[in-house]
Scaffold this motif. Structure first.
Motif, PDB file in Angstrom:
ATOM      1  N   VAL A  60       0.801  -1.004   0.020  1.00  0.00           N
ATOM      2  CA  VAL A  60       0.042  -0.036   0.032  1.00  0.00           C
ATOM      3  C   VAL A  60       0.935   1.400   0.159  1.00  0.00           C
ATOM      4  CG1 VAL A  60      -1.770  -1.079   1.270  1.00  0.00           C
ATOM      5  CG2 VAL A  60      -0.120   0.186   2.672  1.00  0.00           C
ATOM      6  N   THR A  61       0.271   2.356  -0.457  1.00  0.00           N
ATOM      7  CA  THR A  61       1.051   3.629  -0.110  1.00  0.00           C
ATOM      8  C   THR A  61       0.003   4.467   0.506  1.00  0.00           C
ATOM      9  OG1 THR A  61       0.267   4.336  -2.321  1.00  0.00           O
ATOM     10  CG2 THR A  61       2.322   3.337  -2.495  1.00  0.00           C
ATOM     11  N   ALA A  62       0.487   5.697   1.043  1.00  0.00           N
ATOM     12  CA  ALA A  62      -0.330   6.501   1.906  1.00  0.00           C
ATOM     13  C   ALA A  62       0.268   7.905   1.766  1.00  0.00           C
ATOM     14  CB  ALA A  62      -0.560   6.159   3.291  1.00  0.00           C
ATOM     15  N   GLU A  63      -0.551   8.908   2.066  1.00  0.00           N
ATOM     16  CA  GLU A  63       0.107  10.318   2.299  1.00  0.00           C
ATOM     17  C   GLU A  63      -0.425  10.812   3.501  1.00  0.00           C
ATOM     18  OE1 GLU A  63      -0.804  12.961  -0.901  1.00  0.00           O
ATOM     19  OE2 GLU A  63       0.467  11.756  -2.291  1.00  0.00           O
ATOM     20  N   PHE A  64       0.559  11.650   4.241  1.00  0.00           N
ATOM     21  CA  PHE A  64       0.029  12.188   5.518  1.00  0.00           C
ATOM     22  C   PHE A  64       0.679  13.691   5.494  1.00  0.00           C
ATOM     23  CE2 PHE A  64       2.300  12.542   9.891  1.00  0.00           C
ATOM     24  CZ  PHE A  64       1.264  13.330  10.483  1.00  0.00           C
ATOM     25  N   LEU A  90       0.935   0.410   7.921  1.00  0.00           N
ATOM     26  CA  LEU A  90       1.312  -1.143   7.822  1.00  0.00           C
ATOM     27  C   LEU A  90      -0.082  -1.883   8.187  1.00  0.00           C
ATOM     28  CD1 LEU A  90       4.600  -0.970   9.997  1.00  0.00           C
ATOM     29  CD2 LEU A  90       4.292  -2.072   7.661  1.00  0.00           C
ATOM     30  N   GLY A  91      -0.849  -1.259   9.103  1.00  0.00           N
ATOM     31  CA  GLY A  91      -2.168  -1.784   9.471  1.00  0.00           C
ATOM     32  C   GLY A  91      -3.190  -2.111   8.082  1.00  0.00           C
ATOM     33  N   SER A  92      -2.814  -1.027   7.228  1.00  0.00           N
ATOM     34  CA  SER A  92      -3.960  -1.056   6.126  1.00  0.00           C
ATOM     35  C   SER A  92      -3.677  -2.330   5.156  1.00  0.00           C
ATOM     36  CB  SER A  92      -3.816   0.150   5.253  1.00  0.00           C
ATOM     37  OG  SER A  92      -3.910   1.477   6.322  1.00  0.00           O
ATOM     38  N   LEU A  93      -2.479  -2.926   5.474  1.00  0.00           N
ATOM     39  CA  LEU A  93      -2.114  -4.238   4.553  1.00  0.00           C
ATOM     40  C   LEU A  93      -3.024  -5.094   4.755  1.00  0.00           C
ATOM     41  CD1 LEU A  93       1.837  -3.832   4.936  1.00  0.00           C
ATOM     42  CD2 LEU A  93       0.539  -3.898   2.845  1.00  0.00           C
ATOM     43  N   ASN A  94      -3.882  -5.175   5.991  1.00  0.00           N
ATOM     44  CA  ASN A  94      -4.770  -6.009   6.344  1.00  0.00           C
ATOM     45  C   ASN A  94      -5.734  -6.098   5.087  1.00  0.00           C
ATOM     46  OD1 ASN A  94      -3.892  -6.494   8.993  1.00  0.00           O
ATOM     47  ND2 ASN A  94      -5.512  -5.586  10.092  1.00  0.00           N
ATOM     48  N   ASP A 123       4.987   3.933   2.236  1.00  0.00           N
ATOM     49  CA  ASP A 123       4.916   2.928   1.423  1.00  0.00           C
ATOM     50  C   ASP A 123       5.195   1.579   2.371  1.00  0.00           C
ATOM     51  OD1 ASP A 123       5.580   0.814  -0.319  1.00  0.00           O
ATOM     52  OD2 ASP A 123       6.563   2.205  -1.973  1.00  0.00           O
ATOM     53  N   ALA A 124       4.310   0.861   2.110  1.00  0.00           N
ATOM     54  CA  ALA A 124       4.347  -0.452   3.119  1.00  0.00           C
ATOM     55  C   ALA A 124       4.238  -1.719   2.323  1.00  0.00           C
ATOM     56  CB  ALA A 124       3.364  -0.550   4.294  1.00  0.00           C
ATOM     57  N   GLU A 125       4.803  -3.000   2.808  1.00  0.00           N
ATOM     58  CA  GLU A 125       4.451  -3.986   2.319  1.00  0.00           C
ATOM     59  C   GLU A 125       4.760  -5.107   3.044  1.00  0.00           C
ATOM     60  OE1 GLU A 125       6.972  -5.044  -1.314  1.00  0.00           O
ATOM     61  OE2 GLU A 125       8.810  -4.284  -0.467  1.00  0.00           O
ATOM     62  N   VAL A 126       3.990  -6.507   3.060  1.00  0.00           N
ATOM     63  CA  VAL A 126       4.264  -7.495   3.733  1.00  0.00           C
ATOM     64  C   VAL A 126       5.493  -8.246   2.910  1.00  0.00           C
ATOM     65  CG1 VAL A 126       3.397  -9.611   4.494  1.00  0.00           C
ATOM     66  CG2 VAL A 126       1.999  -7.626   4.210  1.00  0.00           C
ATOM     67  N   SER A 127       6.457  -8.746   3.927  1.00  0.00           N
ATOM     68  CA  SER A 127       7.589  -9.402   3.232  1.00  0.00           C
ATOM     69  C   SER A 127       7.362 -11.042   3.422  1.00  0.00           C
ATOM     70  CB  SER A 127       8.753  -8.990   3.955  1.00  0.00           C
ATOM     71  OG  SER A 127       8.874  -8.948   5.161  1.00  0.00           O
ATOM     72  N   ALA A 128       6.688 -11.276   4.540  1.00  0.00           N
ATOM     73  CA  ALA A 128       6.470 -12.687   4.606  1.00  0.00           C
ATOM     74  C   ALA A 128       5.606 -12.947   5.903  1.00  0.00           C
ATOM     75  CB  ALA A 128       7.998 -13.482   5.161  1.00  0.00           C
ATOM     76  N   VAL A 129       5.020 -14.409   5.798  1.00  0.00           N
ATOM     77  CA  VAL A 129       4.157 -14.683   6.632  1.00  0.00           C
ATOM     78  C   VAL A 129       4.741 -16.090   7.342  1.00  0.00           C
ATOM     79  CG1 VAL A 129       1.839 -15.359   7.132  1.00  0.00           C
ATOM     80  CG2 VAL A 129       2.318 -13.688   5.204  1.00  0.00           C
ATOM     81  N   HIS A 130       4.493 -16.205   8.648  1.00  0.00           N
ATOM     82  CA  HIS A 130       4.898 -17.391   9.272  1.00  0.00           C
ATOM     83  C   HIS A 130       3.898 -17.692  10.317  1.00  0.00           C
ATOM     84  CE1 HIS A 130       6.956 -20.182  12.138  1.00  0.00           C
ATOM     85  NE2 HIS A 130       7.658 -20.782  10.736  1.00  0.00           N
ATOM     86  N   GLY A 131       2.785 -18.543  10.178  1.00  0.00           N
ATOM     87  CA  GLY A 131       1.642 -19.013  11.046  1.00  0.00           C
ATOM     88  C   GLY A 131       1.126 -17.563  11.352  1.00  0.00           C
ATOM     89  N   ARG A 132       0.787 -17.264  12.411  1.00  0.00           N
ATOM     90  CA  ARG A 132      -0.004 -16.082  12.573  1.00  0.00           C
ATOM     91  C   ARG A 132       0.809 -14.780  12.467  1.00  0.00           C
ATOM     92  NH1 ARG A 132      -2.287 -16.430  18.408  1.00  0.00           N
ATOM     93  NH2 ARG A 132      -2.956 -14.293  17.999  1.00  0.00           N
TER      94      ARG A 132
END
Ligand code: MFK
Length: 194
Positions: A60-64, A90-94, A123-132
């Motif tokens: 996601v991207t965002a402006e503040f 980061l929360g918006s990646l949900n 600018d935020a991104e998920v890099s990896a997921v492990h379980g929860r």
């Protein structure tokens, strides 16, 4: 030494993130998840009023725009407010994974001072997921989306069920949310995810 703690490093068997098929299209504005959210809600006068857009992949991207109410030192953004901007982005990646996750750990680097009236391009991104555990990173640039990095963060978000909010939130606000049709749409977007 990077200073990055091991808790922020995905384990070797972590997997890549998966974009949900019903994620907002790249470029689409992701509306506030809650009108009273300090990060994105329109109902908070001194809030950050972050405007977030879906990107490609799980990004996601965002402006503040930093306002007077966000000062720490004279004419400069408060570090905690900048951390909030990173956390909210980061929360918006949900919305891209359609998994509800809350911040477990957030490590911030402050690289440049950010004056009042500056637009922070996030600018935020998920890099990896492990379980929860959802490993993600964010940057905030000034002077434009390609400008120098002023702040950055590494984070681990932890997947939770909707009950996390229902069981822990103050009853008055939970009741109000559950009787608001717009808010229920947000809840349902996440309920469909197994
Ligand atoms: C609808 C959309 C909503 C979007 C909201 C976005 C808003 C912006 C983001 C936020 O600011 S959220 C608000 C700030 N965060 C919180 O209030 C969270 C408060 N903490 C908690 O409620 C619990 O500590 C938490 C749910 C995070 C974890 O408790 P659990 O009991 O569910 O976790 P558990 O102990 O079972 O651990 C599960 C895994 O996560 C890991 N873990 C837990 N807490 C961690 C932590 N703090 N840091 C790193 N890893 C953590 C833990 O090691 C474990 O890993 P393994 O599976 O590998 O063993």
């Amino acid at each position: 030494m990077s200073g990055r703690t091991t808790a922020l490093t995905p384990p070797a068997d972590a997997r890549p993130p998966v974009r949900h098929p019903e994620a907002p299209a790249p470029g689409e504005v992701i509306g506030a998840h809650y009108d009273n959210c300090f990060g994105c809600g329109g109902g908070v006068p001194h809030g950050l009023h972050l405007e977030v857009r879906a990107g490609e992949g799980v990004r996601v991207t965002a402006e503040f725009r930093v306002r007077e109410a966000h000062q720490g030192a004279p004419g400069l953004a408060h570090g905690g407010v900048l951390a909030t901007a990173l956390d909210e982005t980061l929360g918006s990646l949900n919305w891209l994974t359609r998994v509800i996750a809350v911040t477990g750990r957030l490590e911030t680097d402050y690289v440049l001072p950010v004056p009042v009236d500056t637009v922070l391009h996030l600018d935020a991104e998920v890099s990896a997921v492990h379980g929860r555990k959802i490993y993600c990173t964010a940057t905030g640039r000034i002077g434009g989306p390609e400008g120098p990095v002023a702040v950055r963060a590494d984070a681990v978000f932890i997947e939770v069920k909707l009950e996390h909010f229902v069981n822990n939130g103050r009853p008055a606000e939970i009741k109000a949310v559950l009787s608001d049709p717009d808010q229920l749409k947000v809840v349902r977007a996440f309920e469909v995810n197994p």
